[in-house]
Design an enzyme around this catalytic site. Structure first.
Site, mmCIF file in Angstrom:
data_model
loop_
_atom_site.group_PDB
_atom_site.id
_atom_site.type_symbol
_atom_site.label_atom_id
_atom_site.label_comp_id
_atom_site.label_asym_id
_atom_site.label_seq_id
_atom_site.Cartn_x
_atom_site.Cartn_y
_atom_site.Cartn_z
ATOM 1 N N ARG A 1 -9.031 -0.006 -5.639
ATOM 2 C CA ARG A 1 -8.336 0.828 -4.488
ATOM 3 C C ARG A 1 -7.947 -0.227 -3.527
ATOM 4 O O ARG A 1 -8.164 -0.210 -2.131
ATOM 5 C CB ARG A 1 -9.176 1.758 -3.722
ATOM 6 C CG ARG A 1 -9.791 2.478 -5.014
ATOM 7 C CD ARG A 1 -10.869 3.658 -4.465
ATOM 8 N NE ARG A 1 -10.228 4.823 -4.176
ATOM 9 C CZ ARG A 1 -10.813 5.925 -3.587
ATOM 10 N NH1 ARG A 1 -12.070 5.838 -3.175
ATOM 11 N NH2 ARG A 1 -10.343 7.073 -3.130
ATOM 12 N N LYS B 1 -7.588 8.249 -9.055
ATOM 13 C CA LYS B 1 -6.842 6.982 -8.998
ATOM 14 C C LYS B 1 -5.432 7.207 -9.049
ATOM 15 O O LYS B 1 -4.622 7.037 -8.170
ATOM 16 C CB LYS B 1 -7.247 6.081 -10.018
ATOM 17 C CG LYS B 1 -6.308 4.667 -9.667
ATOM 18 C CD LYS B 1 -6.246 3.913 -8.455
ATOM 19 C CE LYS B 1 -5.489 2.765 -8.318
ATOM 20 N NZ LYS B 1 -5.310 2.177 -7.064
ATOM 21 N N ASN C 1 -2.434 7.595 -5.794
ATOM 22 C CA ASN C 1 -1.196 6.832 -5.522
ATOM 23 C C ASN C 1 0.138 7.876 -5.459
ATOM 24 O O ASN C 1 1.044 7.628 -4.958
ATOM 25 C CB ASN C 1 -1.310 5.724 -6.618
ATOM 26 C CG ASN C 1 -2.013 4.459 -6.148
ATOM 27 O OD1 ASN C 1 -2.290 4.439 -5.052
ATOM 28 N ND2 ASN C 1 -2.499 3.659 -7.045
ATOM 29 N N CYS D 1 1.377 -0.651 -8.528
ATOM 30 C CA CYS D 1 0.826 0.794 -8.621
ATOM 31 C C CYS D 1 1.586 2.104 -8.441
ATOM 32 O O CYS D 1 1.616 2.780 -9.214
ATOM 33 C CB CYS D 1 -0.498 0.930 -7.481
ATOM 34 S SG CYS D 1 -1.929 0.003 -7.843
ATOM 35 N N ARG E 1 5.822 -7.744 -7.491
ATOM 36 C CA ARG E 1 5.575 -7.039 -8.383
ATOM 37 C C ARG E 1 6.548 -5.573 -8.331
ATOM 38 O O ARG E 1 6.255 -5.034 -7.215
ATOM 39 C CB ARG E 1 4.266 -6.573 -9.058
ATOM 40 C CG ARG E 1 3.446 -7.754 -9.389
ATOM 41 C CD ARG E 1 1.737 -7.270 -9.501
ATOM 42 N NE ARG E 1 1.089 -6.898 -8.302
ATOM 43 C CZ ARG E 1 -0.004 -6.307 -8.156
ATOM 44 N NH1 ARG E 1 -0.514 -6.271 -9.252
ATOM 45 N NH2 ARG E 1 -0.681 -6.194 -7.079
ATOM 46 N N ARG F 1 13.764 -2.121 7.120
ATOM 47 C CA ARG F 1 12.461 -1.865 7.551
ATOM 48 C C ARG F 1 12.148 -1.742 9.026
ATOM 49 O O ARG F 1 10.979 -1.951 9.633
ATOM 50 C CB ARG F 1 11.709 -3.152 7.172
ATOM 51 C CG ARG F 1 11.813 -3.407 5.517
ATOM 52 C CD ARG F 1 10.883 -2.346 4.619
ATOM 53 N NE ARG F 1 10.967 -2.385 3.460
ATOM 54 C CZ ARG F 1 10.637 -1.511 2.624
ATOM 55 N NH1 ARG F 1 9.867 -0.398 2.889
ATOM 56 N NH2 ARG F 1 10.641 -1.955 1.267
#
Length: 477
Positions: free
Chosen positions: A179, A232, A236, A290, A368, A447
């Site tokens: 986590r 989990k 996410n 994730c 990633r 952003r």
């Protein structure tokens, strides 16, 4: 409950030697925290000596972290445990036979999200390696995010087939999902509660023994293996859903000509007992290992469930729809770029684009599944010249990452901010104007990094995510 396993574990005694498979963003900080505990004698980090990642072995054994983003305390702790002889990285997987407990932190991407087909190739290889060298009384823990049901089916079957031993009788098996967030890896492992789910009570208890010593503020929350897998994937998926809600709101605000950040502040101001209106930040897209795939693990778990799903007929999953919204944000960044260039009579296919930021998250080298990649692909396909700057990402397959921001921005028709690295908050209109040599340079803020008015007043063509109040501004010459 297996009395045989309980007897074996009691005879074996406390966990003293630990193995960690996968020397990445999860495995490295976990390994050094285990090694720093006085409860454990030695931690072995297992890393394949492959052309792409074998370099990590020597780096880690020198006490040097291969993770080059900002990770407070990680390299200092790594050097400490290496110098103390409590951590070693090795490509020799036969040494798995030496350990009392082994964890696997291996990526589990999706080969085909529409067909809900995960790519478990690397994970299966890791599990087989464990199975080959599994010994009675060992604890095996999957930390990778996996489809609910995987621990008690695929993992259990491979381990038993390779070892000839029986899960729940000869060895313990559990799922304890990581986590962590890059930029705060050590702190997250120590302070976040740890979800631990064994295939039986002895397995759960053994996993609790493994993780308890590294927790400071966090506590262990025991449950079944499948419940841990759902926890989990669901946490996410919920975060992805919340980001999608913020992104959709940003798109709505652009359409209505208002500022999404004003709206966000207004929503967030509603507080009181029983009131929860927290809203996340919109942006250029969602990346990382994730959030980009855990929704599909949760959806696949339902497909493989024992009971039929009772859900509105022909209705799309709101979780999958959220994924589509977040996947759309790089496309929206492309659309903003095209529209801004047209305002000064330019086509994207003959323009130079300076992309600032490749990593998916600020002040990190974690690249990633970055949302910058689909944007770059769209721009390059038009024939435009695109250069990428990132102060943290060292390299990326088939993409040249430049370190000199001046070279990237020089002569650019458009500057596109994809990552909120702290370096970009110091961008000055006059400096960029000198580098581009353009009277009306396009700047796209994905952003909320820059002050729109400062750049608009300097003659820039500005567009930003959720900035409907500024995206149609008058051009100042």
């Amino acid at each position: 409950m297996s009395q045989k396993l309980e007897d074996i574990l009691k005879e074996k005694g406390p966990i003293k030697k630990i193995g960690v498979i996968g020397m990445g963003y999860v495995g490295i900080p976990a390994a050094v925290l285990f090694a720093d505990s006085d409860k454990f004698d030695l931690v072995l980090g297992f890393q394949r000596d492959s052309p792409s990642s074998g370099y990590k072995i020597d780096m880690l054994n020198r006490g040097e972290s291969p993770l080059k983003g900002e990770e407070p305390g990680l390299e200092d702790l790594l050097k400490k445990v290496v110098d103390a002889g409590k951590f070693e990285c090795t490509p020799d997987f036969s040494r798995i036979s030496e350990v009392d407990a082994i964890t696997l932190a291996i990526q589990t991407p999706f080969a085909d999200s529409k067909a809900l087909e995960p790519d478990f190739g690397a994970l299966k290889e890791g599990i087989r390696n464990v199975g080959r060298y599994l010994r009675p009384g060992m604890l095996v823990v999957l930390e990778s995010t996996i489809t609910p049901g995987t621990t008690e089916t695929m993992a259990k079957e491979i381990l038993e087939e390779e070892s000839g031993l029986k899960a729940g009788e000869d060895f313990a098996l559990a799922h304890a999902p990581e986590r962590v967030m890059v930029g705060r890896l050590l702190r997250n492992i120590q302070e976040h509660d740890r979800i631990v789910g064994g295939i039986d009570q002895p397995s759960t208890d053994r996993a609790v023994e493994l993780y308890s010593p590294v927790l400071t503020k966090g506590k262990v929350i025991p449950m079944s293996a499948t419940a841990a897998e759902v926890t989990k994937t669901a946490e996410n998926t919920f975060r992805d859903l919340q980001i999608a809600a913020a992104n959709q709101l940003a798109l709505y605000c652009e359409s209505m000509g208002i500022n999404v950040y004003d709206v966000r502040a207004g929503i967030d101001s509603l507080k009181g007992e029983g009131i929860t209106r927290a809203i996340l930040w919109p942006g250029a897209g969602v990346g990382g290992h994730c959030l980009t795939k855990d929704t599909y693990h949760l959806e696949r778990g339902v497909k493989l469930g024992s009971e039929a799903l009772d859900y509105p007929q022909d209705a799309e999953s709101i979780y999958v729809l959220a994924r589509r919204v977040n996947d759309f944000m790089p496309v929206h960044m492309y659309n903003l770029t095209v529209a801004a260039l047209k305002r000064v009579g330019k086509d994207i296919n003959s323009s130079k684009i300076a992309m600032l930021g490749w990593a998916f998250i600020n002040d990190s080298d974690d690249a990633r599944n970055p949302p910058s990649e689909p944007y770059r692909d769209m721009v390059v396909e038009t024939g435009a010249n695109l250069l990428v700057h990132d102060p943290h990402v060292l390299n990326y397959p088939e993409v040249e990452i430049h370190k000199n921001i001046d070279e990237v921005i020089e002569g650019a028709d458009a500057v596109v901010i994809f990552t909120g690295h702290k370096e970009y908050f110091n961008l000055k209109p006059d400096d960029i104007k000198k580098m581009t040599g353009m009277e009306n340079t396009v700047i796209i803020d994905g952003r909320n990094v820059i002050d729109p008015d400062m750049f608009i007043n300097a003659g820039f063509i500005y567009k930003g995510i959720g900035r409907g109040d500024k995206n149609g501004h008058e051009i100042i010459n």
